[in-house]
Design a protein around this motif. Structure first.
Motif, short mmCIF file in Angstrom:
data_model
loop_
_atom_site.label_atom_id
_atom_site.label_comp_id
_atom_site.label_asym_id
_atom_site.label_seq_id
_atom_site.Cartn_x
_atom_site.Cartn_y
_atom_site.Cartn_z
N ALA A 217 0.82 -1.21 0.00
CA ALA A 217 0.00 0.00 0.00
C ALA A 217 0.86 1.26 0.00
O ALA A 217 0.41 2.32 -0.44
CB ALA A 217 -0.93 0.00 1.22
N ALA A 218 2.10 1.14 0.48
CA ALA A 218 2.99 2.30 0.53
C ALA A 218 3.88 2.41 -0.69
O ALA A 218 4.72 3.31 -0.77
CB ALA A 218 3.86 2.22 1.79
N VAL A 219 3.72 1.51 -1.66
CA VAL A 219 4.56 1.52 -2.86
C VAL A 219 3.90 2.38 -3.94
O VAL A 219 2.80 2.06 -4.39
CB VAL A 219 4.76 0.08 -3.39
N PRO A 220 4.54 3.46 -4.37
CA PRO A 220 3.95 4.32 -5.41
C PRO A 220 3.69 3.54 -6.69
O PRO A 220 4.55 2.78 -7.16
CB PRO A 220 5.03 5.39 -5.63
N GLY A 221 2.49 3.71 -7.25
CA GLY A 221 2.15 3.06 -8.51
C GLY A 221 1.62 1.64 -8.36
O GLY A 221 1.25 1.03 -9.36
N TRP A 222 1.55 1.12 -7.14
CA TRP A 222 1.10 -0.26 -6.93
C TRP A 222 -0.39 -0.28 -6.64
O TRP A 222 -0.86 0.43 -5.75
CB TRP A 222 1.87 -0.89 -5.77
N ARG A 223 -1.15 -1.09 -7.37
CA ARG A 223 -2.59 -1.21 -7.15
C ARG A 223 -2.96 -2.66 -6.94
O ARG A 223 -2.55 -3.54 -7.71
CB ARG A 223 -3.39 -0.65 -8.33
N THR A 224 -3.74 -2.92 -5.90
CA THR A 224 -4.20 -4.27 -5.60
C THR A 224 -5.70 -4.35 -5.84
O THR A 224 -6.47 -3.54 -5.32
CB THR A 224 -3.90 -4.65 -4.14
N LEU A 225 -6.12 -5.32 -6.65
CA LEU A 225 -7.53 -5.51 -6.94
C LEU A 225 -8.10 -6.57 -6.01
O LEU A 225 -7.49 -7.62 -5.81
CB LEU A 225 -7.74 -5.91 -8.39
N GLY A 226 -9.27 -6.30 -5.47
CA GLY A 226 -9.84 -7.22 -4.49
C GLY A 226 -10.81 -8.22 -5.07
O GLY A 226 -11.28 -9.11 -4.36
N ASN A 227 -11.13 -8.11 -6.36
CA ASN A 227 -12.12 -9.02 -6.94
C ASN A 227 -11.45 -10.24 -7.56
O ASN A 227 -10.23 -10.31 -7.67
CB ASN A 227 -12.92 -8.28 -8.01
N ASP A 228 -12.27 -11.23 -7.95
CA ASP A 228 -11.77 -12.38 -8.70
C ASP A 228 -11.51 -11.93 -10.13
O ASP A 228 -12.45 -11.71 -10.90
CB ASP A 228 -12.80 -13.52 -8.67
N ILE A 229 -10.25 -11.78 -10.48
CA ILE A 229 -9.92 -11.18 -11.77
C ILE A 229 -10.06 -12.16 -12.94
O ILE A 229 -9.90 -11.77 -14.09
CB ILE A 229 -8.49 -10.62 -11.76
N ALA A 230 -10.37 -13.43 -12.66
CA ALA A 230 -10.38 -14.43 -13.73
C ALA A 230 -11.71 -15.16 -13.89
O ALA A 230 -11.83 -16.01 -14.76
CB ALA A 230 -9.28 -15.46 -13.47
N ALA A 231 -12.72 -14.83 -13.09
CA ALA A 231 -13.95 -15.61 -13.08
C ALA A 231 -14.60 -15.72 -14.45
O ALA A 231 -14.92 -16.83 -14.92
CB ALA A 231 -14.94 -15.01 -12.07
N GLU A 232 -14.81 -14.59 -15.12
CA GLU A 232 -15.47 -14.61 -16.43
C GLU A 232 -14.61 -15.32 -17.47
O GLU A 232 -15.10 -16.12 -18.27
CB GLU A 232 -15.75 -13.18 -16.88
N ALA A 233 -13.31 -15.03 -17.47
CA ALA A 233 -12.42 -15.62 -18.47
C ALA A 233 -12.38 -17.14 -18.36
O ALA A 233 -12.52 -17.85 -19.37
CB ALA A 233 -11.01 -15.05 -18.33
N MET A 234 -12.20 -17.65 -17.15
CA MET A 234 -12.04 -19.10 -17.00
C MET A 234 -13.35 -19.83 -17.31
O MET A 234 -13.34 -20.94 -17.86
CB MET A 234 -11.55 -19.43 -15.60
N THR A 235 -14.48 -19.22 -16.97
CA THR A 235 -15.77 -19.83 -17.30
C THR A 235 -15.94 -19.94 -18.81
O THR A 235 -16.35 -20.99 -19.34
CB THR A 235 -16.92 -19.00 -16.71
N ARG A 236 -15.60 -18.87 -19.52
CA ARG A 236 -15.75 -18.87 -20.98
C ARG A 236 -14.75 -19.79 -21.65
O ARG A 236 -15.07 -20.47 -22.64
CB ARG A 236 -15.61 -17.44 -21.52
N ILE A 237 -13.52 -19.83 -21.15
CA ILE A 237 -12.52 -20.72 -21.73
C ILE A 237 -12.94 -22.18 -21.56
O ILE A 237 -12.84 -22.99 -22.49
CB ILE A 237 -11.13 -20.47 -21.10
N GLN A 238 -13.43 -22.50 -20.37
CA GLN A 238 -13.89 -23.88 -20.14
C GLN A 238 -15.04 -24.23 -21.06
O GLN A 238 -15.12 -25.35 -21.59
CB GLN A 238 -14.31 -24.04 -18.68
N GLN A 239 -15.94 -23.27 -21.29
CA GLN A 239 -17.06 -23.51 -22.21
C GLN A 239 -16.55 -23.75 -23.63
O GLN A 239 -17.02 -24.68 -24.31
CB GLN A 239 -18.00 -22.31 -22.19
#
Length: 274
Positions: free
Chosen positions: A219-241
């Motif tokens: 959090a103290a690193v300039p330019g660093w952003r952490t995302l709290g959501n599941d960043i792959a849910a849609e992609a992996m569902t569609r790839i599996q399909q």
């Protein structure tokens, strides 16, 4: 390859059977080429066993490494008519390298491997891929790094919407397999002992790091952003399909609005449709 399958099953098939059109174009500073050159320069700056370069020496090191990479991969860019593009690439890479060096120092990161090939399985499918960097962090944490020579805006949307697939696939490789070369005993041991494996995309054009994992001190690193959501849910569902459809012998063609959908709603540049 799996992202291509998600965007266009037909484009994926053409690549698999080596039936893509073999176009010709004059030599030019394409985004793909410039990205490759920047990757190679960073590989020469940050590698296993090397101390972090001092901030003040990075400009000279980038200039030297870039000239060598140009000799090997794009000698036409060393000519006088490409001077503006060459200087712009060098200036951007210097900024990216200095900011990245500062991030690694603040995180207490150690470079474990660069340009490392990994292999494993996901949902019963053999997969492999090459990471730009593997970092060791305090408290037995690992970070898989992927450099992207672009700004963070589209990648941020892609991750927020759950359309990123690389993170999940890298983690799957590390969890189900590991380095392709079996002689990497020390690295294999570090992977096996890891308490946490995170992923970060370092965006070279605006010096922003996008991670899916909360790290102590980030959090103290300039330019660093952490995302709290599941960043792959849609992609992996569609790839599996899509994999299920291909296994069943089905190949669904794209619809007229797919390009706009993937670019605006998913944050993915649909290169496959080209």
């Amino acid at each position: 390859s799996l992202e291509t399958l998600m965007v266009s099953a037909f484009a994926w098939l053409l690549r698999r059977v080596e039936a893509e059109p073999l176009g010709w174009a004059p030599e030019s500073a394409t985004p793909a080429l410039l990205g490759t050159l920047a990757h190679k320069v960073l590989e020469g700056l940050f590698y296993r066993g090397a101390a972090l370069p001092a901030r003040e020496v990075i400009p000279a090191q980038v200039e030297s490494l870039l000239d060598e990479v140009l000799r090997q991969r794009a000698p036409f860019l060393r000519s006088s008519q490409w001077k503006v593009e060459r200087r712009h690439l060098a200036a951007q890479t210097i900024l990216a390298a200095q900011a990245w060096r500062d991030m690694l120092e603040l995180l207490g990161a150690e470079v474990l491997a660069s340009e490392e090939w990994l292999r494993g399985t996901w949902r019963g499918i053999p997969i492999h891929g090459q990471t730009d960097l593997l970092l060791g962090l305090p408290d037995d944490r690992l970070l898989v790094v992927d450099y992207k020579r672009s700004k963070s805006s589209n990648r941020l949307v892609q991750m927020q919407k759950g359309f990123d697939s690389q993170a999940t696939l890298y983690r799957a490789m590390l969890g189900s397999g590991g380095p392709t070369h079996a002689d990497r005993a020390e690295l294999i041991a570090r992977i096996a002992a890891a308490r946490q494996v995170g992923v970060v995309y370092y965006m070279l054009n605006d010096q922003v790091a996008l991670s899916d994992t909360a790290l102590p001190g980030s959090a103290a690193v300039p330019g660093w952003r952490t995302l709290g959501n599941d960043i792959a849910a849609e992609a992996m569902t569609r790839i599996q399909q899509r994999i299920g459809e291909v296994r069943a012998g089905e190949l669904r063609l794209n619809r007229e609005g797919d390009g706009e959908y993937f670019e605006k709603q998913a944050g993915i540049k649909p290169y496959a449709l080209e």
